[in-house]
Design an enzyme around this catalytic site. Structure first.
Site, mmCIF file in Angstrom:
data_model
loop_
_atom_site.group_PDB
_atom_site.id
_atom_site.type_symbol
_atom_site.label_atom_id
_atom_site.label_comp_id
_atom_site.label_asym_id
_atom_site.label_seq_id
_atom_site.Cartn_x
_atom_site.Cartn_y
_atom_site.Cartn_z
ATOM 1 C CE LYS A 1 15.764 -0.675 3.655
ATOM 2 N NZ LYS A 1 14.631 -0.048 4.398
ATOM 3 C CG ASP B 1 3.770 -3.266 0.746
ATOM 4 O OD1 ASP B 1 4.734 -3.948 1.152
ATOM 5 O OD2 ASP B 1 2.826 -2.911 1.471
ATOM 6 N N GLY C 1 5.800 -10.035 -0.394
ATOM 7 C CA GLY C 1 6.817 -9.288 -1.141
ATOM 8 C C GLY C 1 7.702 -10.116 -2.056
ATOM 9 C CG ASP D 1 10.182 -8.365 0.469
ATOM 10 O OD1 ASP D 1 10.737 -8.811 1.502
ATOM 11 O OD2 ASP D 1 9.128 -7.707 0.503
ATOM 12 C CG ASP E 1 15.046 -2.718 7.390
ATOM 13 O OD1 ASP E 1 15.825 -2.370 8.286
ATOM 14 O OD2 ASP E 1 14.331 -1.896 6.783
HETATM 15 P P1 XMP Z 1 13.196 -6.858 9.018
HETATM 16 O O1 XMP Z 1 13.493 -5.589 9.744
HETATM 17 O O2 XMP Z 1 12.409 -7.837 9.850
HETATM 18 O O3 XMP Z 1 12.254 -6.353 7.876
HETATM 19 O O4 XMP Z 1 14.424 -7.458 8.375
HETATM 20 C C1 XMP Z 1 11.818 -7.191 6.910
HETATM 21 C C2 XMP Z 1 10.452 -6.772 6.442
HETATM 22 O O5 XMP Z 1 10.182 -5.369 6.639
HETATM 23 C C3 XMP Z 1 9.636 -4.792 5.479
HETATM 24 N N1 XMP Z 1 10.568 -3.760 4.971
HETATM 25 C C4 XMP Z 1 10.372 -2.980 3.906
HETATM 26 N N2 XMP Z 1 9.344 -2.925 3.037
HETATM 27 N N3 XMP Z 1 10.451 -1.198 1.866
HETATM 28 C C5 XMP Z 1 9.397 -2.026 2.010
HETATM 29 O O6 XMP Z 1 8.487 -1.973 1.194
HETATM 30 C C6 XMP Z 1 11.515 -1.191 2.698
HETATM 31 O O7 XMP Z 1 12.456 -0.413 2.497
HETATM 32 C C7 XMP Z 1 11.473 -2.140 3.779
HETATM 33 N N4 XMP Z 1 12.328 -2.429 4.776
HETATM 34 C C8 XMP Z 1 11.740 -3.416 5.484
HETATM 35 C C9 XMP Z 1 9.465 -5.931 4.502
HETATM 36 O O8 XMP Z 1 8.150 -6.415 4.608
HETATM 37 C C10 XMP Z 1 10.408 -6.994 4.960
HETATM 38 O O9 XMP Z 1 9.986 -8.314 4.662
HETATM 39 MG MG MG Z 2 8.401 -8.946 3.332
#
Ligand code: XMP
Ligand code: MG
Length: 179
Positions: free
Chosen positions: A134, A162, A48, A103, A106
């Site tokens: 987020k 994606d 990403g 990227d 979350d």
């Molecule tokens: P965490 O929860 O580990 O998440 O911080 C990080 C990874 O989860 C994916 N991710 C998303 N991918 N749209 C996406 O396309 C989103 O809204 C989203 N939220 C989390 C992403 O791979 C990220 O590195």
């Molecule tokens: Mg990612």
């Protein structure tokens, strides 16, 4: 920008390309100021981060290096839970000023694993730069030092992000449609 369909889901325009670019301008200026005398090693987390890494680095006039890693997660024993390994990290990290490029952050689970793996290699400093954060979902203690855009708890695609492989190439950011 028009709505797009990726697999079974519909997405609507959320942040246009120009506003993403402006947010990266601001972030790049801060990074350039903080690292002007440090020759940082940027580490992009694939897949990403390819867009953010490219957009950020072309704005930096400082000396720097870039490398990319993949995070491979697998379940270890019950007591150790999920174990993550950084694939493709060949650079010497010890003593370097490292900036991880993500990227999106979350829940922060991914970044916790990445930081643990990097800190084992004894960098001088490690910072995190994310295109998107987020804040409502992020509950970890690790500071996310540079954030281009904060977004609510919605699923987004575009600018490297994606839905099941599709949508990374979309300019700007699209969110899951409300309907
Ligand atoms: P965490 O929860 O580990 O998440 O911080 C990080 C990874 O989860 C994916 N991710 C998303 N991918 N749209 C996406 O396309 C989103 O809204 C989203 N939220 C989390 C992403 O791979 C990220 O590195
Ligand atoms: Mg990612």
């Amino acid at each position: 920008m028009a709505n797009v369909t990726l697999h079974d889901k519909h997405f609507e325009p959320y942040v246009d390309e120009a506003d993403v670019a402006k947010a990266i301008d601001t972030l790049a200026a801060k990074v350039a100021k903080d690292y002007s005398d440090k020759t940082p090693l940027f580490i992009g987390v694939l897949n990403g981060s390819y867009f953010f890494a490219s957009e950020l680095l072309k704005r930096l006039v400082i000396q720097c290096e870039i490398s990319f890693v993949k995070v491979a997660s697998y379940h270890g024993t019950v007591s150790s839970g999920t174990v993550s390994q950084l694939i493709g990290l060949n650079e010497r990290i010890a003593g370097r000023h490292v900036v991880v490029l993500e990227d999106i952050v979350d829940t922060g689970n991914t970044i916790v694993h990445i930081m643990a793996a990097l800190n084992e290699k004894q960098p001088a400093t490690v910072a995190i730069a994310a295109l998107l954060l987020k804040p409502e979902a992020y509950k970890k203690d690790i500071p996310i030092n540079y954030v281009a855009l904060e977004i609510p708890n919605v699923f987004v695609v575009g600018s490297g992000l994606d839905h099941d492989g599709l949508g990374r190439n979309l300019p700007g950011i699209f969110r899951l449609a409300q309907s």
